[in-house]
Design a protein around this motif. Sequence first.
Motif, short mmCIF file in Angstrom:
data_model
loop_
_atom_site.label_atom_id
_atom_site.label_comp_id
_atom_site.label_asym_id
_atom_site.label_seq_id
_atom_site.Cartn_x
_atom_site.Cartn_y
_atom_site.Cartn_z
N CYS A 34 8.48 13.61 -15.27
CA CYS A 34 7.78 13.94 -14.05
C CYS A 34 6.92 12.59 -13.55
CB CYS A 34 6.75 15.11 -14.26
SG CYS A 34 6.03 15.59 -12.79
N CYS B 196 14.48 16.21 -13.43
CA CYS B 196 13.36 15.67 -12.44
C CYS B 196 14.18 14.98 -11.40
CB CYS B 196 12.34 14.77 -12.91
SG CYS B 196 11.50 14.12 -11.81
N LYS C 136 8.39 20.41 -13.66
CA LYS C 136 7.20 20.88 -13.90
C LYS C 136 7.08 22.39 -13.62
CE LYS C 136 3.60 18.59 -11.76
NZ LYS C 136 2.74 18.55 -13.05
N HIS D 20 5.28 8.93 -4.99
CA HIS D 20 5.16 9.40 -6.19
C HIS D 20 4.22 8.23 -7.13
CE1 HIS D 20 7.85 12.50 -4.98
NE2 HIS D 20 7.79 13.18 -6.17
N TYR E 21 10.33 18.41 -4.39
CA TYR E 21 11.34 19.14 -5.25
C TYR E 21 10.66 20.40 -5.98
CZ TYR E 21 14.09 14.82 -4.49
OH TYR E 21 14.71 13.79 -4.00
#
Length: 330
Positions: free
Chosen positions: A157, A138, A131, A148, A121
């Motif tokens: 995030c 997010c 970010k 992740h 993303y």
Amino acid sequence: MREFVYQRATDISGAVALLDGDPQARFLGGGTNLVDLMKAGVERPDRLVDVRELPLGRIETTQDGGLRIGATVTNSELAAHPEVRRRYPALAQAVLAGASGQLRNMATVGGNLLQRTRCAYFTDTSLPCNKRSPGSGCPAVTGEHHNHAILGASEHCVAVHPSDMGVALAAFDAVVSYETTEGGGEVALADFYLPVGDTPHLETALPPGALITAVTLPPAQVASHSRYRKVRERASYAFAIGSAAAALDVADGMVREVRLAFGAVASRPWRAREAERVLTGRPPEGAAFAEAADAELAAARVLDQNAYKLPLMRNLVVALLTELAEETDR
Ligand SMILES: Cc1cc2nc3c(=O)[nH]c(=O)nc-3n(C[C@H](O)[C@H](O)[C@H](O)COP(=O)(O)OP(=O)(O)OC[C@H]3O[C@@H](n4cnc5c(N)ncnc54)[C@H](O)[C@@H]3O)c2cc1C
Ligand code: SF4
């Protein structure tokens, strides 16, 4: 094609002066991450200052017996250096586990530390991402997040830091030196990456416009008996889904010193200090290794698709430390 100015710096004060007061300017190392991000429209610098001709390309032994690694040393040079291989083998192994030979020939130490996340993303400018675009959201939290973070993330995030090299540097207490127009400074790698919180766009403790000049490894006997292992979705040329750097020193049948750091689990290379604490002074055996891993991972918060990282990291820790302990017995 967006136009930008390209400049080649030959001295350090000149390099930092070229970036001073220009928030859109960027230093260019090997360009293996920055140029890709420019093509994707994530980075839009108006000026690139190439740092590869700066006198920062050496690896030297420090007065106290550590190693000072210049910021423009390439990943290939770092992995091949005899002192790195002898005294910090996990660092050489971590670097060689990253990218490809061609990329390692280009990529620099400074650039490796500052490479950006591989969250899909983040690199797709048609989608929100806190970010890249603070406050936009997010999508990874409810979307695709199998690789992740499980440690130290926030709802703002959940991206992981992709560096292999940084994991070994974290285990060995590396210190980052930098230069600005106001003077030089140092920051321990442990404090180099900022907590995610609600500001995932603020990634490091470097002052604006700072040039990384070197990374210094303090002397550490334990580091000479160390190893890095990376788990990935194919055998080579892939980012980690979990990795660990471990170093072990056993005396009189007990763990005298242990170093552990994890990769691909957090927004920064993750020093596993709780695991180290649990293990120190214990016999070096499987049950203690597993207990130490569990102690570190007790703080983990998994998402729908990444709970597999808990057993993965536990098994990685046990396997690495078991190998190091068996070598001690020989
Ligand atoms: C296909 C592919 C696979 C990869 N696989 C892996 C992998 O498995 N593991 C891994 O760890 N990495 C991997 N990488 C990432 C690679 O290691 C990084 O791209 C590389 O280390 C970045 O170094 P660079 O010198 O090219 O940085 P650049 O791209 O030049 O710069 C990156 C960032 O650092 C800044 N910068 C550079 N030098 C300095 C300095 N001295 N001071 C201040 N700022 C500076 C730049 O402004 C930029 O923001 C892969 C990359 C690619 C393209
Ligand atoms: S995890 Fe971080 S980088 Fe990825 S979409 Fe969310 S905010 Fe962006």
